[in-house]
Design an enzyme around this catalytic site. Sequence first.
Site, PDB file in Angstrom:
ATOM      1  CG  HIS A 110      -3.378 -33.794  23.444  1.00 52.14           C
ATOM      2  ND1 HIS A 110      -2.340 -34.654  23.160  1.00 52.14           N
ATOM      3  CD2 HIS A 110      -3.856 -33.416  22.232  1.00 52.14           C
ATOM      4  CE1 HIS A 110      -2.199 -34.777  21.845  1.00 52.14           C
ATOM      5  NE2 HIS A 110      -3.115 -34.038  21.275  1.00 52.14           N
TER       6      HIS A 110
ATOM      7  CG  ASP B  71      -1.670 -37.048  26.090  1.00 52.92           C
ATOM      8  OD1 ASP B  71      -1.768 -35.915  25.587  1.00 52.92           O
ATOM      9  OD2 ASP B  71      -0.808 -37.872  25.749  1.00 52.92           O
TER      10      ASP B  71
ATOM     11  N   GLY C 240      -3.834 -35.368  14.367  1.00 54.30           N
ATOM     12  CA  GLY C 240      -2.956 -34.937  13.291  1.00 54.30           C
ATOM     13  C   GLY C 240      -2.925 -33.426  13.171  1.00 54.30           C
TER      14      GLY C 240
ATOM     15  CB  SER D  97      -5.138 -35.150  19.014  1.00 55.70           C
ATOM     16  OG  SER D  97      -4.558 -33.905  18.687  1.00 55.70           O
ATOM     17  CG  MET D  98      -7.997 -32.496  14.045  1.00 51.73           C
ATOM     18  SD  MET D  98      -8.944 -31.066  14.618  1.00 51.73           S
ATOM     19  CE  MET D  98      -7.671 -29.992  15.232  1.00 51.73           C
TER      20      MET D  98
END
Length: 272
Positions: free
Chosen positions: A204, A253, A150, A179-180
């Site tokens: 990523h 990714d 996010g 991700s986060m």
Amino acid sequence: MKLRDKNFLSRKSFQLAYFASIIICKVVLYARITFTNNFLNCTTFLRKIFWFAATMNVTIEINLYIVRMVSYKIRRVPSSDQLHAKTMSIKKRVVSQNFYPNFLNLNKQILFLYGEVNDTIADIIIKNVIYLNSSSKKQHLTLMINSPGGSVTSGLAMYDSFNLVDLDVGTTCIALAASMGAFLLASGFKGKRNGFNHCRIMIHQPLGGIVGSFNQVENQANELLYYKLVLNSYLSSFSSQSTSKIMRDCDRDYFMSSKEALDYGLIDNILN
């Protein structure tokens, strides 16, 4: 109930007066007559309605019995204070039902990051971390993560709060940390970064859409580049991988299993 003078009033007339009184009571009830403090109270009003029954020498006990019975059925309109008190009691009940399981989790030093990383969930987690740091005697905290990622700023705000407190914030990936979510998983206290056996971890580069004039696009691109360098440098320190390798892996990714994440250095333990 007995009549005081059986010779004066026959049983048939008594029944007639009684059923007539009941009919009038139902008429009053269905008409939804309400009474306020400035008007005659319910008992006085109904006594006037049954005045004809008293003239037929029906005893006072019968009148009072019927008055009490009908007064009990008629519901008065509650005041604004009563409605406010009832509304607050319902809200307190709902809040207590939602707060109780959260309180148990806080008591066990467990926080949950489920879903997208945004300002709302970051606000909740930061407040709980600060609260536990000031009130708890324990020196550790566990953040359970199941997130597709996010907002970068929200994630960095949580990371800064973890560094601010004196607690050892451990992290655990339940199903997915992308991700986060993967950044927060790797930012946990060394030795307390865990992943379940079948969890997936993905890293990523930052994503963002840019629209506007050339100068605006340039400024936004520079901001994305800044966050990319910041996140990659942090991931390099978390995993002990070189910055160049992190840059190459985050170009697309990059998915990892729990075993691969353990070898990569993003987690320390696998929970079977």
